[in-house]
Design an enzyme around this catalytic site. Structure first.
Site, PDB file in Angstrom:
ATOM      1  N   SER A 143       0.845  -1.196   0.000  1.00 59.91           N
ATOM      2  CA  SER A 143       0.000   0.000   0.000  1.00 59.91           C
ATOM      3  C   SER A 143       0.880   1.244   0.000  1.00 59.91           C
ATOM      4  O   SER A 143       1.977   1.255   0.586  1.00 59.91           O
ATOM      5  CB  SER A 143      -0.887   0.017   1.244  1.00 59.91           C
ATOM      6  OG  SER A 143      -1.481   1.294   1.435  1.00 59.91           O
ATOM      7  N   TYR A 156      -1.001  -0.181  10.493  1.00 57.87           N
ATOM      8  CA  TYR A 156      -1.244  -0.588   9.106  1.00 57.87           C
ATOM      9  C   TYR A 156      -0.071  -0.189   8.215  1.00 57.87           C
ATOM     10  O   TYR A 156       0.454  -1.009   7.450  1.00 57.87           O
ATOM     11  CB  TYR A 156      -2.531   0.056   8.593  1.00 57.87           C
ATOM     12  CG  TYR A 156      -2.801  -0.197   7.131  1.00 57.87           C
ATOM     13  CD1 TYR A 156      -3.351  -1.405   6.717  1.00 57.87           C
ATOM     14  CD2 TYR A 156      -2.501   0.770   6.170  1.00 57.87           C
ATOM     15  CE1 TYR A 156      -3.603  -1.645   5.364  1.00 57.87           C
ATOM     16  CE2 TYR A 156      -2.746   0.537   4.822  1.00 57.87           C
ATOM     17  CZ  TYR A 156      -3.290  -0.669   4.426  1.00 57.87           C
ATOM     18  OH  TYR A 156      -3.523  -0.904   3.094  1.00 57.87           O
TER      19      TYR A 156
END
Length: 256
Positions: A143, A156
């Site tokens: 990501s 995350y």
């Protein structure tokens, strides 16, 4: 362009929806054999039935948490019984945490590491020897939150950064076996029922403004755009590519 993936065999983790499902569909359309996986038995079985109608025995499925050895053993059992070889794997599985305590929460940090990095780490490590036998390919899905502070939870972002680093490490270590390891780093990807779909329903004007202000191409990415890149990277057409960290985000990380 023919990608020469006919009768190649792949495992795609986290393939009951979104990016993972589109990757599986792409590979099946290229004539590959694919094992799909997902935590929810009902959802993954439903997707399997749809794919099976179109692609028949070239698709198989396993439900359960990819971090569990029992689930990994089920996958390997199907692999050995059906096709006896493995040409590539895609580490895509992850989870969504709805309630994040704070950016300094140790509990949240550990949760993200466990559900993203450890998901990928255990899955890939379990099948490394099978990949080495066939000089196959490994794809990680990361990501852009791993590259820039985008207000994503720290746990995350750090879990995805761990994936980035691990993909580089493996690319170096496995190159002597002619195994290629590449990492795709997507931006904001929209699909029905996904995290962005939920955010849009909650506050459409806020999301629309965010995309307009932060993404130079002015739109969300599509799962099929990630799937197309993944399929290319798994194919012989990319045989000179390994260790790549490929950003596909509509230009978001270059925006000041």
């Amino acid at each position: 362009m023919k990608l020469n993936l006919l009768n190649k065999t792949f495992i795609v983790s986290g393939s009951s929806k979104g990016i993972g499902l589109k990757i599986a569909e792409n590979l099946l359309m290229e004539g590959s054999n694919v094992i799909i996986t997902g935590r929810s038995k009902n959802i993954i079985k439903k997707q399997y039935k749809k794919l099976n109608l179109k692609f028949g025995p070239k698709v198989q499925y396993v439900d359960g948490d990819i971090k569990k050895n029992s689930v990994l053993k089920k996958i390997k059992k199907i692999l050995k019984k059906k096709w006896k070889k493995l040409d590539g794997i895609v580490a895509n599985a992850g989870s969504v945490k709805m309630n994040v305590a704070s950016f300094t929460s140790e509990k949240d940090f550990n949760w993200y590491q466990n559900n993203f990095f450890m998901n990928a780490f255990k899955f890939v490590n379990y099948f490394i020897n099978e990949i080495k036998k066939n000089q196959g390919s490994i794809i990680f899905i990361s990501s852009i939150a791993s590259l820039k502070d985008l207000d994503a939870p720290f746990g995350y972002a750090s879990s995805k950064l761990s994936i980035n680093l691990y993909s580089k490490f493996l690319a170096n270590k496995l190159s002597k076996y002619n195994v290629r390891v590449n990492n795709i780093i997507p931006g904001n990807i929209y699909f029905k029922g996904g995290n962005w779909d939920k955010k849009i329903k909650k506050n459409p004007s806020k999301v629309k403004k965010m995309i307009k202000d932060l993404v130079p191409l002015g739109r969300f990415g599509k799962p099929e755009e990630i799937a197309d890149l993944t399929t290319f990277l798994l194919s012989p057409k990319s045989n000179f590519m390994t260790g790549a960290q490929i950003v596909i985000d509509g230009g978001q990380i270059i925006k000041r």
